[in-house]
Write a protein that holds these residues in place. Sequence first.
Motif, PDB file in Angstrom:
ATOM      1  N   LYS A 339     106.662  32.613  20.627  1.00  0.00           N
ATOM      2  CA  LYS A 339     105.634  31.832  19.925  1.00  0.00           C
ATOM      3  C   LYS A 339     104.850  32.711  18.965  1.00  0.00           C
ATOM      4  CE  LYS A 339     104.886  28.211  23.339  1.00  0.00           C
ATOM      5  NZ  LYS A 339     104.102  27.767  24.502  1.00  0.00           N
ATOM      6  N   LEU A 340     104.542  33.928  19.420  1.00  0.00           N
ATOM      7  CA  LEU A 340     103.748  34.816  18.573  1.00  0.00           C
ATOM      8  C   LEU A 340     104.574  35.316  17.399  1.00  0.00           C
ATOM      9  CD1 LEU A 340     101.767  36.599  21.357  1.00  0.00           C
ATOM     10  CD2 LEU A 340     100.967  34.858  19.770  1.00  0.00           C
ATOM     11  N   GLU A 401     108.788  19.335  34.081  1.00  0.00           N
ATOM     12  CA  GLU A 401     107.417  19.840  34.221  1.00  0.00           C
ATOM     13  C   GLU A 401     107.281  20.722  35.462  1.00  0.00           C
ATOM     14  OE1 GLU A 401     104.748  16.379  31.974  1.00  0.00           O
ATOM     15  OE2 GLU A 401     105.290  16.102  34.076  1.00  0.00           O
ATOM     16  N   GLU A 404     108.561  23.994  34.457  1.00  0.00           N
ATOM     17  CA  GLU A 404     107.612  24.679  33.570  1.00  0.00           C
ATOM     18  C   GLU A 404     106.462  25.287  34.383  1.00  0.00           C
ATOM     19  OE1 GLU A 404     105.873  22.309  30.423  1.00  0.00           O
ATOM     20  OE2 GLU A 404     105.067  24.092  29.418  1.00  0.00           O
ATOM     21  N   ARG A 405     105.917  24.491  35.299  1.00  0.00           N
ATOM     22  CA  ARG A 405     104.798  25.015  36.094  1.00  0.00           C
ATOM     23  C   ARG A 405     105.249  26.163  36.996  1.00  0.00           C
ATOM     24  NH1 ARG A 405     100.375  21.055  38.610  1.00  0.00           N
ATOM     25  NH2 ARG A 405      99.707  21.106  36.424  1.00  0.00           N
ATOM     26  N   TYR A 408     105.257  29.245  34.857  1.00  0.00           N
ATOM     27  CA  TYR A 408     103.928  29.748  34.494  1.00  0.00           C
ATOM     28  C   TYR A 408     103.067  30.107  35.695  1.00  0.00           C
ATOM     29  CZ  TYR A 408     104.499  28.835  29.534  1.00  0.00           C
ATOM     30  OH  TYR A 408     104.919  28.886  28.238  1.00  0.00           O
ATOM     31  N   LEU A 409     103.231  29.392  36.794  1.00  0.00           N
ATOM     32  CA  LEU A 409     102.293  29.573  37.906  1.00  0.00           C
ATOM     33  C   LEU A 409     102.946  29.905  39.239  1.00  0.00           C
ATOM     34  CD1 LEU A 409      99.851  26.653  37.090  1.00  0.00           C
ATOM     35  CD2 LEU A 409      99.289  29.087  37.042  1.00  0.00           C
TER      36      LEU A 409
ATOM     37  N   ALA B  78      93.964  20.241  36.742  1.00  0.00           N
ATOM     38  CA  ALA B  78      95.184  19.662  37.340  1.00  0.00           C
ATOM     39  C   ALA B  78      96.380  19.668  36.388  1.00  0.00           C
ATOM     40  CB  ALA B  78      94.909  18.231  37.811  1.00  0.00           C
ATOM     41  N   ILE B  79      96.162  20.015  35.131  1.00  0.00           N
ATOM     42  CA  ILE B  79      97.317  19.987  34.205  1.00  0.00           C
ATOM     43  C   ILE B  79      97.673  21.386  33.699  1.00  0.00           C
ATOM     44  CG2 ILE B  79      97.076  17.582  33.465  1.00  0.00           C
ATOM     45  CD1 ILE B  79      95.754  18.768  30.844  1.00  0.00           C
ATOM     46  N   LYS B  80      97.249  22.405  34.412  1.00  0.00           N
ATOM     47  CA  LYS B  80      97.602  23.756  33.944  1.00  0.00           C
ATOM     48  C   LYS B  80      99.094  24.020  34.131  1.00  0.00           C
ATOM     49  CE  LYS B  80      95.436  25.377  38.166  1.00  0.00           C
ATOM     50  NZ  LYS B  80      96.292  26.084  39.101  1.00  0.00           N
ATOM     51  N   GLY B  81      99.628  24.815  33.213  1.00  0.00           N
ATOM     52  CA  GLY B  81     101.030  25.228  33.345  1.00  0.00           C
ATOM     53  C   GLY B  81     102.053  24.187  32.947  1.00  0.00           C
ATOM     54  N   ILE B  82     101.633  23.160  32.231  1.00  0.00           N
ATOM     55  CA  ILE B  82     102.627  22.211  31.683  1.00  0.00           C
ATOM     56  C   ILE B  82     102.264  21.835  30.243  1.00  0.00           C
ATOM     57  CG2 ILE B  82     103.465  21.200  33.854  1.00  0.00           C
ATOM     58  CD1 ILE B  82     101.550  18.862  33.378  1.00  0.00           C
ATOM     59  N   GLY B  83     103.279  21.432  29.492  1.00  0.00           N
ATOM     60  CA  GLY B  83     103.047  20.918  28.138  1.00  0.00           C
ATOM     61  C   GLY B  83     102.920  21.984  27.072  1.00  0.00           C
ATOM     62  N   TYR B  84     103.300  23.221  27.412  1.00  0.00           N
ATOM     63  CA  TYR B  84     103.081  24.315  26.460  1.00  0.00           C
ATOM     64  C   TYR B  84     104.161  24.402  25.372  1.00  0.00           C
ATOM     65  CZ  TYR B  84      99.531  25.832  29.843  1.00  0.00           C
ATOM     66  OH  TYR B  84      98.446  25.892  30.686  1.00  0.00           O
ATOM     67  N   ASP B  85     105.008  23.387  25.311  1.00  0.00           N
ATOM     68  CA  ASP B  85     105.895  23.283  24.152  1.00  0.00           C
ATOM     69  C   ASP B  85     105.155  22.661  22.972  1.00  0.00           C
ATOM     70  OD1 ASP B  85     105.675  20.945  25.675  1.00  0.00           O
ATOM     71  OD2 ASP B  85     107.513  20.113  24.848  1.00  0.00           O
ATOM     72  N   GLU B  87     101.684  22.141  20.343  1.00  0.00           N
ATOM     73  CA  GLU B  87     100.506  22.805  19.799  1.00  0.00           C
ATOM     74  C   GLU B  87      99.264  21.967  20.097  1.00  0.00           C
ATOM     75  OE1 GLU B  87     100.645  24.522  15.932  1.00  0.00           O
ATOM     76  OE2 GLU B  87     102.696  25.240  16.175  1.00  0.00           O
ATOM     77  N   THR B 291      95.201  33.848  26.325  1.00  0.00           N
ATOM     78  CA  THR B 291      96.330  33.175  26.976  1.00  0.00           C
ATOM     79  C   THR B 291      96.537  31.790  26.393  1.00  0.00           C
ATOM     80  OG1 THR B 291      95.656  34.328  28.988  1.00  0.00           O
ATOM     81  CG2 THR B 291      97.351  32.656  29.211  1.00  0.00           C
ATOM     82  N   VAL B 294      98.081  31.849  22.898  1.00  0.00           N
ATOM     83  CA  VAL B 294      99.537  31.995  22.808  1.00  0.00           C
ATOM     84  C   VAL B 294     100.237  30.770  23.374  1.00  0.00           C
ATOM     85  CG1 VAL B 294      99.649  33.445  24.893  1.00  0.00           C
ATOM     86  CG2 VAL B 294     101.569  33.391  23.365  1.00  0.00           C
ATOM     87  N   ASN B 295      99.751  30.224  24.495  1.00  0.00           N
ATOM     88  CA  ASN B 295     100.431  29.066  25.099  1.00  0.00           C
ATOM     89  C   ASN B 295     100.538  27.902  24.118  1.00  0.00           C
ATOM     90  OD1 ASN B 295     100.891  30.312  27.541  1.00  0.00           O
ATOM     91  ND2 ASN B 295      99.158  29.357  28.598  1.00  0.00           N
ATOM     92  N   LEU B 296      99.475  27.675  23.349  1.00  0.00           N
ATOM     93  CA  LEU B 296      99.488  26.549  22.409  1.00  0.00           C
ATOM     94  C   LEU B 296      99.867  27.000  20.992  1.00  0.00           C
ATOM     95  CD1 LEU B 296      96.374  24.532  23.679  1.00  0.00           C
ATOM     96  CD2 LEU B 296      98.772  24.259  24.307  1.00  0.00           C
ATOM     97  N   GLU B 323      96.772  28.971  31.610  1.00  0.00           N
ATOM     98  CA  GLU B 323      97.287  28.379  32.848  1.00  0.00           C
ATOM     99  C   GLU B 323      96.609  28.931  34.081  1.00  0.00           C
ATOM    100  OE1 GLU B 323      98.840  30.691  31.180  1.00  0.00           O
ATOM    101  OE2 GLU B 323      99.626  32.146  32.597  1.00  0.00           O
ATOM    102  N   CYS B 324      95.674  29.854  33.908  1.00  0.00           N
ATOM    103  CA  CYS B 324      95.222  30.613  35.072  1.00  0.00           C
ATOM    104  C   CYS B 324      93.752  30.993  34.939  1.00  0.00           C
ATOM    105  CB  CYS B 324      96.131  31.851  35.131  1.00  0.00           C
ATOM    106  SG  CYS B 324      95.626  33.100  36.258  1.00  0.00           S
TER     107      CYS B 324
END
Lengths: 425, 425
Positions: A339-340, A401, A404-405, A408-409, B78-85, B87, B291, B294-296, B323-324
């Motif tokens: 991504k970077l 998902e 993915e989680r 990441y986690l 509750a939504i950490k670590g998903i959807g990082y594909d 922006e 973090t 970069v994730n987004l 995510e953390c």
Amino acid sequence: MEGSEKNIKILKGNIIYTETSDLFNIVKNGYIVVQENYIVGVYDKLPEKFKNINIENYEDKLIIPGLIDLHTHASQFAIKGIGYDKELLPWLNTYTFVEEAKFKNISYATKIYKEFVDELYNEGTTRAVIFATIHTEATEILMNLLDEKGIVAYVGKVNMDRNCPDTLMENSDESIKNTLNWIQNCSKKYKFVKPIITPRFVPSCTSYLMNELGNIAINDTIPVQSHISENLSEIQWVKELHPECKNYGDVYDKFNLFGQTKTIMAHCVHLTEEEINKIKKNKVLIAHCPTSNVNLSSGIAPISKLLRKEVLIGLGSDIAGGECLSMLSVMASAIRMSKLRKVCFKEDEKSLTLKEVFYLATKGGGKFFGNVGSFEKGYEFDALVIDDDNLWKDNKGSIEERIERLVYLGNQKNIISRYICGREI
Amino acid sequence: MEGSEKNIKILKGNIIYTETSDLFNIVKNGYIVVQENYIVGVYDKLPEKFKNINIENYEDKLIIPGLIDLHTHASQFAIKGIGYDKELLPWLNTYTFVEEAKFKNISYATKIYKEFVDELYNEGTTRAVIFATIHTEATEILMNLLDEKGIVAYVGKVNMDRNCPDTLMENSDESIKNTLNWIQNCSKKYKFVKPIITPRFVPSCTSYLMNELGNIAINDTIPVQSHISENLSEIQWVKELHPECKNYGDVYDKFNLFGQTKTIMAHCVHLTEEEINKIKKNKVLIAHCPTSNVNLSSGIAPISKLLRKEVLIGLGSDIAGGECLSMLSVMASAIRMSKLRKVCFKEDEKSLTLKEVFYLATKGGGKFFGNVGSFEKGYEFDALVIDDDNLWKDNKGSIEERIERLVYLGNQKNIISRYICGREI
């Protein structure tokens, strides 16, 4: 019924693998049928002929191929997570060489290698390609430990005969003799572990040594691993050491260490187009080490571009340039770095997707071992069973998902079973 | 003897803090003397006058200031670590807004906020600046939970009256009225928690709403938090929404939401020179969220450059773009991103050092709370005691190496005691 029942194993769960890097193969509540070491098939409904066979029911758990680490230094396990204010060459001199010299001491080597192998197991790495040190005795200890654990690995006694401290400097002929003896001693000794020719990198090996190592590789059909094009100062140094060669890759190629037998080259951050074409032509496998590449300020390898060129690629933890053996963490790192690269260079460059890094960590790296890293028919059965309940507080998301989680986690505690070559370990 | 003995607390251990970003203050086997909430001094030899006071002896452990999280969304836990594909803008629409709408439901809010506060505590975050959602009732539940736990926090009821789904869209006047009521209700209710004015970001708030929120901030001397210059599409959108303003920062400034009261602006990835100068002049505190950035795929904020310009900066976990919640992990991330910025842009840009990110995570962010985040005389005593035995297999390294390894490899299990405002919690 194909074969006798007692050689068949059936696992049930949510099955995820990648035949190609652009698609997840997902079978929810599906069945994997394994005969001896090999996959018979993946089914959403169990075929009639297997109905009488006992099923290992993992229910809502995830079943994924075992994770493959194409590049790591077992001998640097004790120095992970320190010294990252330095770039490659000063880091080698300040931390790495000092640490590797300790592996002359067998009791130290045994202690650290045992911790390394335990952690490799815990992190769910089912196959790995590993640097030891110059010390053959310690290297065999590492090989013993891996074989006892049932982890499939290529392990390299490192060769170095220039530009290194006295504590690690080998006499060229002794380095060659020791390598030959070591190969003879360990080639057929192990069930899961094999030797790999391991010139550290061009700056550490004279032309004479590299030439002989290339000969050994070809004569005994031994694979090869080394480093290439990690850091700009290193590349400049290689240019000065080998003005007769067109580029870094050309040095290895000249000595038959660049795909003449099965070869892994780690890093590949700053390759020229010419080197990329040669790597593709020679079927050299790239070990992409994103965490190490950022920790040592090496740069960001153009993996998305290389994938589209259909170069062979897998992932490496590169302990101790990387601080962590977890291939889940390396997968997250690979996505982040890509991504970077996209953001910084604004080139026609794509970020790596989740399925791409999943592919790299399984089937991509698995190619070095044969038909490994996927659940396609005829593949060797290496698998992890994942319990991700603790990662989901409310209802679980989609299978993608959940992956993915996990990336990441998740961590080693989410891995509840490990299978290598069809066998639970 | 200063004060009565019973108000004095003495801790012994390896004491580490940063008065400035370019130097670690390290006292091996030293003493911290605390009276009431405040640091009396740090000593390598305990002054005679304290000799009769009981010592909490942490022996070889590390004692560091509590970690400060300047920017995080409790409602996205509750939504950490998903959807990082995705922006920023599509991520908000696909994941975030859907999740935040759930906080209308009090039992859901209570469940998630309880998990968030427990994790914040576990990760050693002693002070935080937090986004809730538009829902005042749920926001107060979060404030209650933080106050009960003894974590010092500013919490914002979010304001949004344009460009969002119906489930989160507020009527402008109701948004203002609810904010006023909420502030009145909670300003003096808590020992550790305070309200902060929280326009989500310019695209979500009309000029009318921002103007009123700026008035409330000034009239009631309430601090402000928002987002700025995270993503290029977002910046372009703000330009289209506010052609009358010179830049993104100018929009907030026009409405007295840019340092007129104490202000945090999260992200600041793509600021113009003009915006940087205004941020410095107005003493706006930047929450750097590496973090999440970069994730987004937002980019890499030029933190090293901003530090040298003496702009105020702290770190943010930015759950769930990040995510953390671990600020140790955010510190490692900040170092990594800065290295890649240097490598990619090859500008006159420096990587962030370990001491710089340590400073950002402690005293840098602590400035938002007063004299917080250091062990200098007169500072409020927030501290973590760290047992890093499990991170060192052989002999431990230097104190600085122990901090480095903690940042790269440590986690919440290494934190064995937490002190906030002089009190062990």
